[in-house]
Design a protein around this motif. Structure first.
Motif, PDB file in Angstrom:
ATOM      1  N   PHE A 272      48.416  73.066  50.044  1.00 12.89           N
ATOM      2  CA  PHE A 272      48.242  74.414  50.586  1.00 12.89           C
ATOM      3  C   PHE A 272      49.006  74.589  51.905  1.00 12.89           C
ATOM      4  N   MET A 273      49.018  73.528  52.733  1.00 15.54           N
ATOM      5  CA  MET A 273      49.767  73.615  53.987  1.00 15.54           C
ATOM      6  C   MET A 273      51.266  73.709  53.726  1.00 15.54           C
ATOM      7  N   PHE A 274      51.755  72.964  52.736  1.00 14.21           N
ATOM      8  CA  PHE A 274      53.173  73.050  52.395  1.00 14.21           C
ATOM      9  C   PHE A 274      53.520  74.439  51.873  1.00 14.21           C
ATOM     10  N   GLU A 275      52.636  75.017  51.035  1.00 16.47           N
ATOM     11  CA  GLU A 275      52.881  76.373  50.524  1.00 16.47           C
ATOM     12  C   GLU A 275      52.912  77.393  51.650  1.00 16.47           C
ATOM     13  N   ALA A 276      51.956  77.306  52.568  1.00 16.69           N
ATOM     14  CA  ALA A 276      51.925  78.251  53.681  1.00 16.69           C
ATOM     15  C   ALA A 276      53.145  78.083  54.576  1.00 16.69           C
ATOM     16  N   LEU A 277      53.573  76.840  54.807  1.00 16.20           N
ATOM     17  CA  LEU A 277      54.740  76.596  55.651  1.00 16.20           C
ATOM     18  C   LEU A 277      56.002  77.169  55.022  1.00 16.20           C
ATOM     19  N   VAL A 278      56.150  77.003  53.730  1.00  9.31           N
ATOM     20  CA  VAL A 278      57.320  77.565  53.040  1.00  9.31           C
ATOM     21  C   VAL A 278      57.318  79.091  53.141  1.00  9.31           C
ATOM     22  N   LYS A 279      56.171  79.712  52.987  1.00 13.60           N
ATOM     23  CA  LYS A 279      56.089  81.167  53.090  1.00 13.60           C
ATOM     24  C   LYS A 279      56.412  81.650  54.497  1.00 13.60           C
ATOM     25  N   VAL A 280      55.943  80.917  55.509  1.00 11.16           N
ATOM     26  CA  VAL A 280      56.227  81.314  56.889  1.00 11.16           C
ATOM     27  C   VAL A 280      57.711  81.193  57.188  1.00 11.16           C
ATOM     28  N   VAL A 281      58.319  80.114  56.731  1.00  6.75           N
ATOM     29  CA  VAL A 281      59.755  79.928  56.969  1.00  6.75           C
ATOM     30  C   VAL A 281      60.576  80.970  56.228  1.00  6.75           C
ATOM     31  N   ALA A 282      60.159  81.303  55.014  1.00  4.90           N
ATOM     32  CA  ALA A 282      60.929  82.250  54.211  1.00  4.90           C
ATOM     33  C   ALA A 282      60.748  83.694  54.655  1.00  4.90           C
ATOM     34  N   ARG A 283      59.548  84.068  55.074  1.00  2.00           N
ATOM     35  CA  ARG A 283      59.257  85.471  55.347  1.00  2.00           C
ATOM     36  C   ARG A 283      58.988  85.767  56.810  1.00  2.00           C
ATOM     37  N   GLY A 284      58.835  84.756  57.640  1.00  2.00           N
ATOM     38  CA  GLY A 284      58.444  85.002  59.005  1.00  2.00           C
ATOM     39  C   GLY A 284      56.930  84.992  59.135  1.00  2.00           C
ATOM     40  N   PHE A 285      56.458  84.939  60.389  1.00  2.00           N
ATOM     41  CA  PHE A 285      55.011  84.792  60.585  1.00  2.00           C
ATOM     42  C   PHE A 285      54.290  86.137  60.691  1.00  2.00           C
ATOM     43  N   CYS A 286      54.613  86.951  61.693  1.00  2.00           N
ATOM     44  CA  CYS A 286      53.851  88.192  61.857  1.00  2.00           C
ATOM     45  C   CYS A 286      54.707  89.397  62.239  1.00  2.00           C
ATOM     46  N   VAL A 287      55.911  89.176  62.774  1.00  2.00           N
ATOM     47  CA  VAL A 287      56.750  90.289  63.213  1.00  2.00           C
ATOM     48  C   VAL A 287      57.569  90.771  62.030  1.00  2.00           C
ATOM     49  N   GLY A 288      57.331  91.991  61.639  1.00  2.00           N
ATOM     50  CA  GLY A 288      58.029  92.539  60.489  1.00  2.00           C
ATOM     51  C   GLY A 288      57.061  93.030  59.435  1.00  2.00           C
ATOM     52  N   ARG A 289      57.592  93.837  58.532  1.00  2.00           N
ATOM     53  CA  ARG A 289      56.730  94.483  57.540  1.00  2.00           C
ATOM     54  C   ARG A 289      56.326  93.533  56.432  1.00  2.00           C
ATOM     55  N   PHE A 290      57.210  92.624  56.035  1.00  2.00           N
ATOM     56  CA  PHE A 290      56.955  91.751  54.884  1.00  2.00           C
ATOM     57  C   PHE A 290      56.748  90.304  55.317  1.00  2.00           C
ATOM     58  N   THR A 291      56.222  90.114  56.518  1.00  2.00           N
ATOM     59  CA  THR A 291      55.986  88.759  57.004  1.00  2.00           C
ATOM     60  C   THR A 291      54.707  88.172  56.410  1.00  2.00           C
ATOM     61  N   PHE A 292      54.424  86.935  56.810  1.00  2.00           N
ATOM     62  CA  PHE A 292      53.333  86.174  56.200  1.00  2.00           C
ATOM     63  C   PHE A 292      51.969  86.831  56.429  1.00  2.00           C
ATOM     64  N   LEU A 293      51.680  87.193  57.671  1.00  2.00           N
ATOM     65  CA  LEU A 293      50.354  87.737  57.970  1.00  2.00           C
ATOM     66  C   LEU A 293      50.181  89.169  57.511  1.00  2.00           C
ATOM     67  N   ARG A 294      51.275  89.861  57.208  1.00  2.00           N
ATOM     68  CA  ARG A 294      51.142  91.237  56.755  1.00  2.00           C
ATOM     69  C   ARG A 294      50.653  91.334  55.306  1.00  2.00           C
ATOM     70  N   ASP A 295      50.662  90.240  54.598  1.00  2.00           N
ATOM     71  CA  ASP A 295      50.159  90.209  53.222  1.00  2.00           C
ATOM     72  C   ASP A 295      48.732  89.678  53.242  1.00  2.00           C
ATOM     73  N   PRO A 296      47.735  90.512  52.886  1.00  2.00           N
ATOM     74  CA  PRO A 296      46.335  90.038  52.936  1.00  2.00           C
ATOM     75  C   PRO A 296      46.062  88.846  52.030  1.00  2.00           C
ATOM     76  N   TRP A 297      46.837  88.673  50.959  1.00  2.00           N
ATOM     77  CA  TRP A 297      46.603  87.541  50.075  1.00  2.00           C
ATOM     78  C   TRP A 297      46.897  86.212  50.781  1.00  2.00           C
ATOM     79  N   ASN A 298      47.769  86.242  51.771  1.00  2.00           N
ATOM     80  CA  ASN A 298      48.060  85.007  52.501  1.00  2.00           C
ATOM     81  C   ASN A 298      46.918  84.598  53.425  1.00  2.00           C
ATOM     82  N   TRP A 299      46.027  85.523  53.729  1.00  2.00           N
ATOM     83  CA  TRP A 299      44.876  85.156  54.553  1.00  2.00           C
ATOM     84  C   TRP A 299      43.984  84.147  53.833  1.00  2.00           C
ATOM     85  N   LEU A 300      44.001  84.176  52.504  1.00  2.00           N
ATOM     86  CA  LEU A 300      43.235  83.185  51.760  1.00  2.00           C
ATOM     87  C   LEU A 300      43.740  81.777  52.065  1.00  2.00           C
ATOM     88  N   ASP A 301      45.053  81.614  52.203  1.00  2.00           N
ATOM     89  CA  ASP A 301      45.591  80.298  52.543  1.00  2.00           C
ATOM     90  C   ASP A 301      45.104  79.845  53.919  1.00  2.00           C
TER      91      ASP A 301
END
Length: 1434
Positions: free
Chosen positions: A4-33
């Motif tokens: 799960f940590m590897f999946e979250a890390l890949v998503k953060v690297v690919a989409r960014g963390f919070c700045v931007g419309r399509f970043t990691f934290l902007r998707d509520p489904w990623n909060w489950l991770d």
């Protein structure tokens, strides 16, 4: 965790963390991770305990992210829940109000218990507290774990001799059922709203408070809960409809975009093709390419033919075998078989065989005689052979390939194979369950039955993303519940039960947890919640169960609505297909006579031609008579009208629109009414035309002699029967005769005077109704009298009454027939007639649906008989009132051996509701589908072993699945189909009547429009402002928004004070609350004084002000008479709840805010539905009243058992109507039916006449008809009325110009224009607009606002009052809220004293433009121009 940590890390690297419309934290489904990783990290160092369930839920929620369809479904559900914010807040608010009412009415009363009276109460050593709190001193009803709840009033539960009613101990149901605090009162009202064993709550409350408090349930609790449920349902439906519309619009947009793309591509291809073909060389090259392509295609075809020719022999033989083309003889046999199966008679024979086979399967019962059992075996063998032969013939005719291309043939093939396997392995133990597949044959009828086919399509269409989400949610809650409470059930198992045995509903293992979650989804969570609260933490249990209940209800409701929308598509598809069964019957009816005529040597075509000729002549005759019948209603002569009848085209009659037909019918009724008025109530003919033709002596001359006397006598009778006093007198007699039935209870024999009065009253009533019928016969004639359904009903009821009186004279009693008197009531009330008319229109469409439901329930009944027949018996100990243990008595023979040893307390019994035959199985399934008593039936099934064996605790645990399947298929899907038919029928009726509401009379339609207009006005618009400056300032203060908000805050604080009251509060707390109450009363008194000074006599023009005044008076009186009011009624502080009506008015004031506007729309929608609900409520009350009388006449002497006791029975009308009210929501009626089903020796026929045994058949018909009527008709109609009104309600109700506004405008106009002229100088317009009352007032400075009004000017700078009023109302109310010019002209023509002058109009804008142009020519500066424009505007 690393994954799960590897999946979250890949998503953060690919989409960014919070700045931007399509970043990691902007998707509520990623909060489950994040939740999963956090809980996993914390659990490595700290024991999370019950909080570890968050990780489990997060892991299970990640399942939805695996599928895009599931993800979109969950997102749509979340969006729909967001739309419920208003209704959730309104629900919590209203439930809190109801909880406060319950708290003030019933606080502490459920602690009343019957305590044994001790003889040592006068001694000093007697401890009263210990005596009253000891459970061994309480009185218990056998079989009940809680002591008897009692009261000290005359209509409460009385204690037995030797016991006194004392408030002591804890509350019932482990102390969880009470009104002692706001929380427990809220839980009780939530239980009442969700219909979760609410009848038990009402029983306890009425036992302690008294039967008179049933009014609180009927007038406060039931309407309030219905209001909340209907609002929630309506909002969910509206949200679902909006989502469907949005999805449809999005799909249309995508189609349009795709169409535009296709057009662009086509144009581009055409351009490219035209550019390529510019030169002859290019054209030649194109021709060569086309010819080459044709050659290649020809070569490919030859290659394919060669491949088929050189195909291996085995493949060719296999293909020929599958298609049935082996040889010439086989092809000839195939052709003959195909001709045979395509004959319509073949399908008819198969349908008959299926029906007869189902009937034979349904005839199985327990116990069966050997001869009957052998007959059934032979019949099953015959049908097995018939269906096997059908399969073989179809295989020969269609081949294997063609046969298995049809899905119905695959279903037939499986059933035949299973039946053959059953025959071959009939003696093998364990394979006898294959017999339960025989009832599946009934579903073969769906191939020829469109409605059943549609039902199966609905079941199949339910398998989708939403259903998968539902099952995943059930699985998630089952795992979460097991993780939360598994250890608690093991450690504290002795708390909920005395024998330290786990309750049936627990969460120790996954299967029981799954079953419990399913039960909560069905709305039955109360008993399981009590057990959970006994073994675990109260807060955790309440939170978990409430979340499961709310989420489950929302998911099921969305699935239900989704199936309704799918049902629309299925109906459309079914309309395109032909009814195969009807076509088969039609072809068979043609084929059989044709064969008979052929055998007789005659041509059937000639006979058919003769029949068609007769049919055409009949249609032509009907077309002609349609005109003559209308003319005959307008003519009183009896001449033959055929001499002047003109032919009418059938198409003109058949294809006329409903609207035109309604208009013509209305015009026709108007003509009849005018003719009646002109002829001064001329009576119609006594008999029909055929009677005058057959009996010419009936036709007499009414112009002279005896005929004239007879005609005058008929006119006099007609005047009498049509007089309003006569109709009022008959209505009074009907109501009086119905009220007289109330006194015919079991105590009538001990009241001889009342008995004689009732006998004389019966004779008087019968005489009055007989005279009424004779008068109507003379006035209307037999022809008109017997063409009315209601007259027929009165005639039949009168005949039944006369025969009943004759039977009483001869010694035969027929009390039940007297209850038919109530059927006269609907004919005199238009509201009930309208509802009954709609029900009558629904009957044909509902009949086909009820037949489908009957078939589905028959299927489950036959399976129930195969599974449980003979297994619902047990050995019972009458002394201890308990079942013998399985280890003591194992079967029926051992029980009878104990009986042979003279153990009188031993008895072999059978459960009242069982599956021994199809009839009892139907009754058990009806209880399963409608009553809370289905638990006992399911417990007996789960404990069953073999035929005539003693039951064992949960030995057959997986039988839960049978009942789950029945609840899903037999209840959920059938209810969906039934409601769909009701909604479609109502929509058709509304379309037929031009969009009018089908449950409202014409007067109610007008009343509804008046109410809507009244609610659209602001409450303080019509109050004039005082002229005095001080009073004007006070007026603005008390009518201001901030003052209203302050008073609402004070009211809320008053509610909080009421909420904090408890039953066991301290004396100090009581004193503090009393002084706070005094301060609040003082504040409300000051408010009243301020408002009465500022508003003067207009204070009492507002309904909310009247409520405040009444509450204030009661509060002041309560300060001095609080003890008396609390003793005989309730606390006077409860009346302050009525002040909360201000909150709804405040929502109307904030109509520009979306949240307040939506709440106001919900309240307005419900208010608009009240007239229709009143009509249905009248019918509801009539049915309850009628069934209460019938129950009192038939079941008054039934012995006390189950739910029938000293308080809830049929001995008196009061007890009977309480019992019938208790089962109106189909809850607990099995407890009333069970004692009625008792037969000897369980009941005693040797008692004085009539004994305490009742007729079980009458009981079954009585309760089944009552429950079906309410569950399938009245309750559904309530829901449909609310849904229709909410679907048609406008979210924004515009404010309308009222007569009060016009009156105030005219009064202000008279002040400025005393002469009464309709024009005013433009210079006085500013003062005039400032002098108007709100909302028409335009306060100063208003120069710029008046300039923008663009008012037309008369010569001499005068303005018309009509232009001023129309312009101001358009600006304030909008285009829809104002009044048109014609109406204003008519109003002011009436009020004006001087006629309007005919002058020309000049726009103020045009005058300003002329002035600007003049000064521009003179060379003025910009500042001068501004001054000129300002002066022109002034």
């Amino acid at each position: 965790m690393a994954l799960f940590m590897f999946e979250a890390l890949v998503k953060v690297v690919a989409r960014g963390f919070c700045v931007g419309r399509f970043t990691f934290l902007r998707d509520p489904w990623n909060w489950l991770d994040i939740i999963i990783i956090s809980t996993l990290l914390v659990s490595q160092f700290i024991d999370l305990g019950k909080f570890a369930v968050l990780m489990t839920i997060s892991l299970l929620l990640k399942i939805f992210t695996c599928s895009q369809g599931l993800k979109k479904t969950v997102e749509a559900l979340v969006q729909s829940v967001k739309r419920l914010d208003c209704v959730i807040i309104l629900t919590v608010f209203c439930l809190s109000i109801l909880a406060i009412i319950g708290l003030q009415f019933f606080m502490g009363i459920l602690k009343n218990k019957c305590v044994i009276w001790s003889m040592n109460t006068n001694t000093t050593e007697f401890d009263f507290h210990n005596h009253t709190t000891s459970p061994e001193n309480y009185y218990y009803i056998p079989g009940h774990p809680d002591p008897l709840v009692c009261g000290n009033q005359s209509d409460t539960e009385r204690c037995p001799d030797g016991f006194n009613c004392v408030k002591a101990g804890s509350n019932p149901n482990f102390g969880y059922t009470s009104y002692d605090s706001f929380f427990w009162s809220l839980m009780s009202l939530f239980r009442l709203m969700m219909h979760d064993f609410w009848e038990g709550l009402m029983q306890l409350t009425l036992r302690a408070a008294g039967k008179s408090y049933l009014i609180v349930f009927l007038l406060v609790f039931f309407p309030g809960c219905f209001f909340l449920l209907s609002l929630i349902l309506a909002v969910v439906v509206m949200t679902r409809a909006e989502q469907e519309e949005a999805q449809g619009a999005e799909a249309i947009q995508r189609e349009e975009e795709f169409g535009r793309i296709v057009e662009v591509l086509k144009r581009r291809e055409e351009e490219q093709a035209s550019s390529r073909a510019e030169t002859p060389e290019q054209q030649d090259s194109l021709q060569k390419k086309k010819s080459a392509a044709g050659i290649r295609a020809t070569k490919q075809e030859h290659v394919k033919e060669a491949e088929e020719h050189h195909r291996p022999l085995c493949c060719t033989c296999t293909d020929a075998f599958l298609k049935g083309d082996c040889c010439g003889c086989w092809r000839w046999l195939k052709q003959q078989s195909h001709t045979f199966i395509m004959n319509p008679f073949f399908d008819l024979v198969i349908i008959i065989c299926i029906i007869v086979s189902t009937i034979f399967t349904a005839m199985e019962h327990y116990p069966m005689m050997e001869e009957f059992s052998e007959t059934l075996v032979i019949a099953h063998l015959v049908f097995h052979g018939i269906f096997a032969a059908e399969m073989i013939i179809k295989l020969v005719a269609m081949g294997l390939h063609g046969y298995f291309q049809v899905r119905w043939h695959i279903f037939d093939f499986i059933l035949v194979i299973i039946s053959l396997v059953q025959l071959g392995l009939a003696d093998v133990e364990g394979l006898s369950l294959l017999h339960i597949f025989l009832p599946f044959r009934v579903f073969r009828l769906a191939r020829w039955w469109p409605m059943l086919h549609m039902f199966l399509k609905i079941v199949w269409a339910s398998v989708g993303n939403l259903t998968l989400v539902l099952f995943i949610t059930v699985f998630m809650f089952s795992v979460a519940g097991m993780q939360l409470f598994q250890s608690d059930y093991k450690a504290n198992v002795c708390r909920p039960s005395y024998d330290c045995q786990l309750p049936r509903w627990h969460m120790e293992d996954f299967f029981h947890s799954f079953i419990l979650v399913f039960r909560v989804f069905c709305g039955q969570c109360l008993e399981s919640l009590w057990d959970c609260m006994k073994v675990s933490n109260d807060g955790v249990c309440v939170t978990f169960f409430m979340i499961v209940l709310i989420v489950g209800k929302l998911l099921i409701l969305h699935l239900f609505l989704n199936l309704l929308f799918i049902n629309d598509q299925l109906v459309d598809s079914e309309d395109k297909t032909t009814n195969t069964l009807q076509s088969t019957m039609k072809q068979t009816r043609t084929w059989i006579p044709k064969s008979i005529w052929t055998l007789w040597g005659k041509n059937y075509a000639d006979q058919d031609h003769k029949g068609d000729t007769k049919k055409d002549n009949k249609e032509e005759y009907l077309a002609l008579s349609s005109v003559s019948s209308d003319q005959l209603t307008l003519d009183d002569n009896h001449t033959n009208m055929a001499t002047w009848e003109a032919p009418v085209a059938m198409a003109e009659i058949e294809f006329r629109t409903p609207e035109n037909a309604q208009e013509k019918e209305t015009e026709h009724c108007d003509v009849i009414q005018k003719l009646k008025d002109e002829t001064h109530l001329e009576p119609e003919d006594c008999c029909c035309n055929r009677c005058y033709i057959c009996c010419p002596f009936l036709e007499i001359d009414t112009s002279q002699g005896t005929g004239r006397v007879w005609s005058n006598f008929r006119r006099a009778c007609l005047c009498i029967v049509q007089h309003k006093f006569f109709e009022g007198f008959i209505v009074f007699i009907i109501l009086l005769s119905c009220a007289a039935l109330v006194f015919e209870d079991i105590y009538l024999e001990h009241r001889p005077v009342l008995q004689r009065v009732l006998k004389m009253a019966d004779l008087v009533f019968t005489f009055v109704f007989l005279v009424e019928m004779l008068l109507k016969w003379v006035a209307f004639g037999f022809k008109k009298y017997f063409t009315s359904f209601w007259c027929w009903l009165d005639f039949l009821i009168l005949n039944v009454t006369l025969f009943s009186l004759m039977g009483n004279m001869l010694g035969y009693t027929s009390r039940s027939l007297r209850a038919l008197r109530t059927l006269r009531v609907p004919s005199r009330f238009k509201g009930m007639r309208v509802v009954l008319k709609v029900l009558a229109v629904m009957l044909p469409s509902m009949f086909s649906v009820l037949l489908v439901i009957l078939v589905i329930w028959l299927f489950f009944s036959m399976i129930g008989v195969n599974l449980f027949a003979g297994k619902f018996s047990y050995c019972y100990n009458d002394t201890s009132e308990e079942l013998f243990s399985f280890y003591v008595v194992k079967n029926k023979s051992e029980c009878f051996s104990l009986m042979d040893l003279n153990f009188s307390e031993v008895n072999w019994k059978t459960w009242t509701f069982n599956f021994d035959n199809v009839g009892m199985s139907f009754l058990s399934l009806l209880i399963m589908g409608t009553s809370s008593g289905w638990m006992d039936i399911m417990y007996a099934a789960v404990d069953s072993r073999q035929v005539e064996d003693q039951p064992r605790y949960e030995i057959n645990m997986y039988m839960y699945l049978y009942f789950i399947c029945f609840i899903i298929i037999g209840c959920f899907f059938t209810l969906n189909l039934f409601i769909r038919v009701i909604i479609d029928t109502i929509h058709q009726q509304r379309h037929k009547f031009g969009g009018k509401h089908v449950f409202l009379t014409d007067q109610q339609q007008k009343y509804l429009r008046t109410i809507k207009k009244r609610f659209s006005e602001k409450l303080n618009n019509t109050v004039p402002r005082p002229q005095n400056c001080c009073l004007a300032w006070l007026f603005h203060l008390v009518t201001g928004l901030y003052f209203e908000i302050f008073m609402v805050v004070v009211i809320f604080f008053n509610m909080v004070v009421l909420m904090v009251e408890t039953d066991d509060q301290s004396v100090e707390k009581s004193h503090v609350l009393y002084w706070i109450y005094l301060i609040l009363v003082a504040i409300f008194l000051v408010e009243f004084i301020l408002k009465i000074i500022a508003l003067r006599q207009h204070y009492f023009r507002n309904g909310l002000h009247i409520v405040d005044f009444v509450v204030l008076i009661l509060s002041i009186i309560g300060l001095f008479l609080a003890d008396i009011l609390e003793k005989y009624f309730c606390s006077p502080s409860l009346f302050s709840v009525m002040r909360l009506g201000r909150l709804f008015a405040l929502c109307g004031a904030f109509h520009h805010i979306r949240f307040a506007r939506r709440i106001w729309m919900l309240i307005m929608g419900f208010v608009m539905s009240l007239p229709a609900l009143f009509n249905i409520g009248l019918l509801f009350f009539l049915i309850v009243y009628t069934f209460s009388i019938i129950g009192m006449f038939n079941f008054a002497y039934v012995k006390n058992e189950m739910m029938i006791d000293d308080m809830f029975n049929f001995k008196t009308f009061g007890n009977s109507i309480i019992s019938m009210t208790m089962i109106t929501t189909s809850s607990g009626w099995a407890g009333l039916l069970s004692p009625i089903m008792s037969i000897s020796p369980d009941c005693d026929l040797r008692l004085p006449d009539p004994g305490n045994c009742a007729n079980p058949t009458v009981g079954i018909v009585f309760f089944s008809s009552y429950i079906l009527l309410f569950c399938l008709l009245v309750i559904q109609l309530f829901i449909v009325v609310i849904l229709e009104l909410f679907n048609t309600a406008s979210p924004e109700d515009t404010e309308m110009l009222s007569d009060d506004h016009l009156q105030m405008f005219y009064e202000t106009w008279r002040k400025f224009v005393p002469s009464g002229s309709q024009v005013i100088l433009y210079s006085e317009l500013a003062d005039f607009c400032d002098g108007l009352q709100d909302p028409l007032r335009i306060p100063k400075p208003n120069t710029i606002k008046l300039t923008h009004l663009n008012l037309p000017l008369f010569p001499g700078d005068q303005i018309s009052c009509l232009d001023v009023l129309r312009t101001i109302t358009t600006q304030v109310f909008g285009e829809s809220g104002g009044v048109d010019k014609a109406k204003l002209d008519e109003i002011f023509r009436i009020n004006s004293q001087v006629p309007c002058e005919q002058v020309s109009f000049i726009s103020s804008t045009q005058c300003a433009a002329d002035l600007i142009q003049e000064h521009v020519r003179d060379g003025d500066t910009e500042g001068t121009l501004v001054q000129v424009v300002g002066g022109a505007s002034q």
